[in-house]
Design a protein around this motif. Structure first.
Motif, PDB file in Angstrom:
ATOM      1  N   GLY A 259      30.207 -45.282  -0.654  1.00 15.76           N
ATOM      2  CA  GLY A 259      30.549 -46.650  -0.273  1.00 15.76           C
ATOM      3  C   GLY A 259      29.639 -47.194   0.791  1.00 15.76           C
ATOM      4  N   CYS A 260      29.160 -46.307   1.688  1.00 21.89           N
ATOM      5  CA  CYS A 260      28.330 -46.763   2.803  1.00 21.89           C
ATOM      6  C   CYS A 260      26.905 -47.077   2.383  1.00 21.89           C
ATOM      7  N   SER A 261      26.452 -46.473   1.309  1.00 23.07           N
ATOM      8  CA  SER A 261      25.046 -46.659   0.934  1.00 23.07           C
ATOM      9  C   SER A 261      24.732 -48.105   0.640  1.00 23.07           C
ATOM     10  N   ALA A 262      25.747 -48.841   0.119  1.00 21.10           N
ATOM     11  CA  ALA A 262      25.516 -50.250  -0.192  1.00 21.10           C
ATOM     12  C   ALA A 262      25.455 -51.099   1.048  1.00 21.10           C
TER      13      ALA A 262
ATOM     14  N   GLU B 112      37.701 -42.694   9.524  1.00 18.61           N
ATOM     15  CA  GLU B 112      38.183 -44.011   9.943  1.00 18.61           C
ATOM     16  C   GLU B 112      37.097 -44.746  10.719  1.00 18.61           C
ATOM     17  N   GLU B 113      37.064 -46.080  10.587  1.00 17.65           N
ATOM     18  CA  GLU B 113      36.076 -46.878  11.319  1.00 17.65           C
ATOM     19  C   GLU B 113      36.551 -47.058  12.751  1.00 17.65           C
ATOM     20  N   ARG B 114      35.663 -46.755  13.677  1.00 18.53           N
ATOM     21  CA  ARG B 114      35.954 -46.913  15.098  1.00 18.53           C
ATOM     22  C   ARG B 114      34.866 -47.742  15.754  1.00 18.53           C
ATOM     23  N   GLN B 115      35.153 -48.196  16.972  1.00 18.08           N
ATOM     24  CA  GLN B 115      34.205 -48.984  17.743  1.00 18.08           C
ATOM     25  C   GLN B 115      33.835 -48.232  19.010  1.00 18.08           C
ATOM     26  N   LEU B 116      32.596 -48.357  19.407  1.00 16.17           N
ATOM     27  CA  LEU B 116      32.116 -47.763  20.645  1.00 16.17           C
ATOM     28  C   LEU B 116      31.636 -48.878  21.569  1.00 16.17           C
ATOM     29  N   LEU B 117      32.298 -49.007  22.706  1.00 16.24           N
ATOM     30  CA  LEU B 117      31.774 -49.909  23.718  1.00 16.24           C
ATOM     31  C   LEU B 117      30.528 -49.281  24.334  1.00 16.24           C
TER      32      LEU B 117
ATOM     33  N   TYR C 141      31.222 -47.241  13.878  1.00 17.04           N
ATOM     34  CA  TYR C 141      30.798 -45.977  13.269  1.00 17.04           C
ATOM     35  C   TYR C 141      31.947 -45.365  12.478  1.00 17.04           C
ATOM     36  N   ARG C 142      31.590 -44.448  11.597  1.00 19.60           N
ATOM     37  CA  ARG C 142      32.520 -43.528  10.954  1.00 19.60           C
ATOM     38  C   ARG C 142      31.963 -42.122  11.156  1.00 19.60           C
ATOM     39  N   MET C 143      32.842 -41.155  11.228  1.00 21.61           N
ATOM     40  CA  MET C 143      32.398 -39.796  11.480  1.00 21.61           C
ATOM     41  C   MET C 143      33.063 -38.850  10.493  1.00 21.61           C
TER      42      MET C 143
ATOM     43  N   GLN D   7      28.644 -35.502  10.874  1.00 21.46           N
ATOM     44  CA  GLN D   7      27.739 -36.602  10.552  1.00 21.46           C
ATOM     45  C   GLN D   7      28.373 -37.923  10.984  1.00 21.46           C
ATOM     46  N   ILE D   8      27.512 -38.839  11.453  1.00 21.71           N
ATOM     47  CA  ILE D   8      27.961 -40.153  11.911  1.00 21.71           C
ATOM     48  C   ILE D   8      27.250 -41.211  11.079  1.00 21.71           C
TER      49      ILE D   8
END
Length: 821
Positions: free
Chosen positions: A17-20, A128-133, A105-107, A156-157
């Protein structure tokens, strides 16, 4: 094995899904791995838990509380294989991520053993999608390794912001907004009269916003520290302080307390619930007594004066005096005007300051000074109906008084501006009055810094003043014999406060710098020797890397030297092109050379910006003529300096991308941000917090609109100077704006009402211009709530990231598109 298969399957689907979405995959190739923790098997008093479920040893071990920070003590691991351990058990594997800008990011964490993942202490679910400040983050995997069995661990990230991200960064970390929010304040120093003890305060803010303030008394001779008990003030002589304690019968006992022993000596027993300040060598107590004014029906309120919108305006302050020798309380003032008092050291004379409101005359509040003889109760008038006087205080000789005021005070005897402009009321001067002869001497007529506060040393007879000194706050000494000012040498360039020992030539102060946090010092006023007492810099700044900071001044087309300074990103590369943020004053004070502020220049630099802080025409601390440029200008001189300075800075510094320059300001600085966009197109984005868009509506509607206009628009009103009120109004020139502007405003702002942002936003929307408007609910002029302050700051960080760094991710995460029309 079930956990591993599930994770691998999810990872395959997710990667497809991420490749697109053109994400980048970052493999973590270095971890720190701890040895297994030894954990005892608990004694089971029953075979099942309270839910009737049988106990499982693996579950117990995974749920055992372990400090996740211990991963840092582990050994470096560069292979995905976790070697077998004879002991087995719980292990921690960890690494760090540093991102210079907001990132999503997703990990994926894959292991043959049972595990849990934590990011900054919060559990993370794979994929899960997370946010990094922006900042440096700990990622820790809690692993349960079987006895004698090796395992695998791969991480992997996936992210679309890989250009901001570094895995396992080396060296010091970057400065973040959280470093400011979760920081420390130290100051409020005060010395005992004899100079042996110093009281000071430290306030720490914990993550989440809880503030803890501690007050200590330091013995400067021994280094011992003590906790004061109900400290009121230092005693007038010696090294004791006045404290209080409550008796069961409700009486308040005032005592002289020895800080070292805690032993008290009675001073006065108060059965009348009085509260005031001890004065006249602790022989008298000066009491401020509030008289409540008439109240209206709570459902309907008649506005008597503009200030009647402010809670408490109808109340009046009067002055009373307690003589402990007799126990009698004398009423010194009564009436419809606020009054305040200060008493000479010998207790014989009382200086009364009576405030009168007159809405028909600038500056609308006036002061009359009365000299009251305490024995005869006869009052003589020293100064009558002066609208430009501030506080006043006695000199040690019981004859002279110091008067604070603007250059227009006392008939303008302190004015020193050959251009004849109306002086700024914010530029503060000092005057010395002889109460015997009435003679008044201006002490700062030829002194450019602006007075903040002043003390007189009983030890050497000289004045010491904390002043706005360009973009510094400095201590100056006035030799009372020669009337010559000299600067007191201090290690800290921005002094927050200072104190004098009454009977010893000793000064204490707290201060900071552009790149250093709070320190506390003492100075021997005879030798000039400075002693460092407390240094909070190592604890806060040792692990932080700051970029280069320096001065940059330019010669304006008017022939002035306009001061400024710059901040560069850490790891600066002169061959690159950087976006730039330009910041300038709000109100009238210069932008100080300090580290701690929610407008945090080093934090902006850490986000990848060059920062240019300019001190344009109109701010105080540069002399009367410079400050007077703020009056009846509404942007005229100030904007010229900002535009010229920005263009020259870009021209002289090729590492600045002059197509990606943003500007921001608050209050008057918010007005300046709006105004600039009506007269120039050099900015690619702008932010105005609590800005004035229409001087006429602010004048009439803001709680202090009309009184601030006595400063910024002296004797100018909508009916006699429409060119000033509308001609320089951003609202009346909205059609000239083409820069994307973000409007930020506290929803409960009583200083600059939110309508100032609302009407400018409405105008630009009608014109089809790019803009956004975000309100911070429940906040006034300053955004002080911990959680709301973070969201407010992140909002304008996201705005500039969108327009100056071409990355809308942060903005769209905070304010996703709503399909509403």
């Amino acid at each position: 094995m079930h956990q591993e298969v599930k994770t691998l399957l999810f990872g395959m689907l997710w990667a497809a899904g991420c490749s697109a979405a053109s994400s980048t995959s970052l493999r973590v190739d270095s971890l720190r791995l701890t040895r297994p923790f030894r954990m005892a098997t608990p004694i089971h008093t029953d075979s099942t838990d309270v839910w009737g479920k049988p106990f499982e040893q693996d579950n117990l071990m995974m749920e055992v509380p372990v400090s996740l920070k211990q991963w840092r003590t582990g050994e470096c691991m560069t292979d995905s294989v976790i070697p077998a351990s004879e002991q087995g058990g719980l292990r921690l594997a960890g690494f760090q991520i540093e991102n210079t800008m907001f990132a999503k990011y997703r990990m994926s964490v894959t292991s043959t053993t049972r595990h849990k993942t934590f990011v900054d202490g919060k559990e993370y679910r794979d994929g899960e999608e997370r946010q990094l400040l922006p900042g440096r983050h700990d990622v820790v995997v809690k692993l349960l390794q079987k006895h004698g069995k090796s395992d695998t661990l791969t991480i992997q990230i996936e992210t679309g912001q890989d250009k901001y991200i570094t895995l396992n960064p080396k060296g010091k970390r970057l400065y973040t907004f959280e470093d400011y929010q979760n920081g420390l304040w130290a100051g409020g120093t005060s010395l005992s009269a004899g100079g042996r003890f110093m009281k000071y305060q430290v306030r720490r803010t914990k993550e989440g916003g809880e503030r803890v303030t501690t007050e200590r008394i330091l013995d400067l001779k021994t280094g011992n520290e003590y906790i004061p008990a109900n400290f009121v003030q230092w005693a007038a002589q010696g090294d004791r302080y006045i404290g209080w304690r409550q008796e069961r019968q409700g009486e308040t006992i005032y005592e002289y307390i020895d800080p070292a022993t805690g032993q008290g000596t009675p001073l006065y027993t108060d059965a009348l619930a009085l509260w005031g300040r001890w004065t006249a060598q602790d022989r008298l107590m000066l009491i401020s007594k509030k008289t409540e004014g008439p109240r209206d029906d709570p459902q309907v309120h008649q506005i008597l004066q503009p200030d009647d919108r402010i809670a408490g305006w109808r109340d009046r302050n009067n002055v009373q005096l307690l003589d402990p020798a007799t126990g009698l309380v004398s009423v010194l003032t009564q009436g419809q005007h606020d009054s305040y008092a200060t008493i000479s050291d010998d207790g014989g004379k009382i200086l009364l300051s009576v405030r009168e409101n007159d809405i028909t005359e600038r500056p609308f509040t006036f002061t009359t000074l009365l000299l009251l003889d305490r024995e005869t109760m006869k009052a003589d008038t020293l100064v009558r109906h002066d609208g430009f006087l501030g506080q006043c205080q006695w000199m040690p000789d019981n004859r002279h008084i110091l008067l604070h005021g603007s250059p227009e005070a006392l008939g303008g005897i302190g004015k020193n501006d050959p251009t004849g402009k109306t002086p700024s009321m914010i530029q503060q001067e000092l005057f010395l009055m002889d109460t015997h002869t009435g003679e008044i001497t201006p002490l700062t007529k030829d002194f450019d810094p602006s007075i903040i506060n002043v003390e007189c040393s009983h030890a050497d007879g000289n004045l010491y003043a904390l002043c706005e000194n360009r973009d510094l706050q400095s201590i100056f000494r006035l030799d009372m014999k020669s009337k010559r000012w000299t600067q007191v040498k201090t290690s800290e360039c921005f002094v927050n406060s200072f104190s004098l020992a009454r009977d010893k030539p000793l000064l204490s102060y707290s201060g900071e710098g552009a790149s250093s946090t709070y320190r506390i010092h003492t100075i021997d006023l005879k030798s000039g020797k400075e002693t460092l007492i407390r240094d909070y810099n190592p604890g806060r700044m040792t692990e932080i890397e700051l970029g280069e900071f320096g001065d940059w001044n330019f010669q304006s087309s008017r022939g002035d030297t306009i001061c400024g300074r710059y901040y560069l990103p850490p790891h600066f590369d002169a061959s690159r092109k950087y976006p730039m943020l330009v910041y300038y004053y709000g109100g009238c004070s210069p932008v100080g050379r300090y580290l701690d502020s929610y407008y945090n220049f080093h934090n902006w630099a850490a986000l990848g910006y060059v920062v240019y802080v300019i001190q344009p025409s109109g701010c105080t601390g540069f002399g009367q003529e410079f400050a007077a440029r703020h009056v009846n200008a509404y942007g005229k001189y100030t904007a010229d300096d900002i535009i010229e300075g920005t263009k020259k800075f870009c021209a002289e510094h090729p590492y600045v991308n002059d197509k990606k320059v943003g500007c921001l300001g608050a209050s008057y600085g918010g007005f300046m941000t709006m105004y600039l966009q009506t007269v120039t197109d050099i900015f690619a984005a702008a932010m105005a917090h609590a800005g004035i868009s229409n001087p006429a509506s602010y004048w009439g509607y803001g709680y202090w609109g009309y009184s601030y206009s006595a400063v910024s628009a002296a004797d100018s009103y909508p009916w006699n100077n429409p060119e000033l009120m509308s001609g320089r109004s951003p609202l009346f020139n909205a059609d000239k704006v083409h820069t994307p502007i973000l409007f930020l405003h506290g929803g409960s702002d009583t200083n600059v009402p939110i309508v100032e942002s609302t009407q400018m936003f409405n105008a630009l929307k009608i014109l089809g211009r790019e803009c956004a408007f975000v309100t911070v609910e429940g906040q006034n002029h300053h955004i002080l709530d911990y959680e709301k302050q973070a969201k407010w700051v992140h909002t304008y960080y996201a705005w500039f990231a969108k327009y100056l760094q071409d990355d809308p991710t942060w903005w769209e995460s905070m304010y996703p598109t709503k399909n509403l029309k």
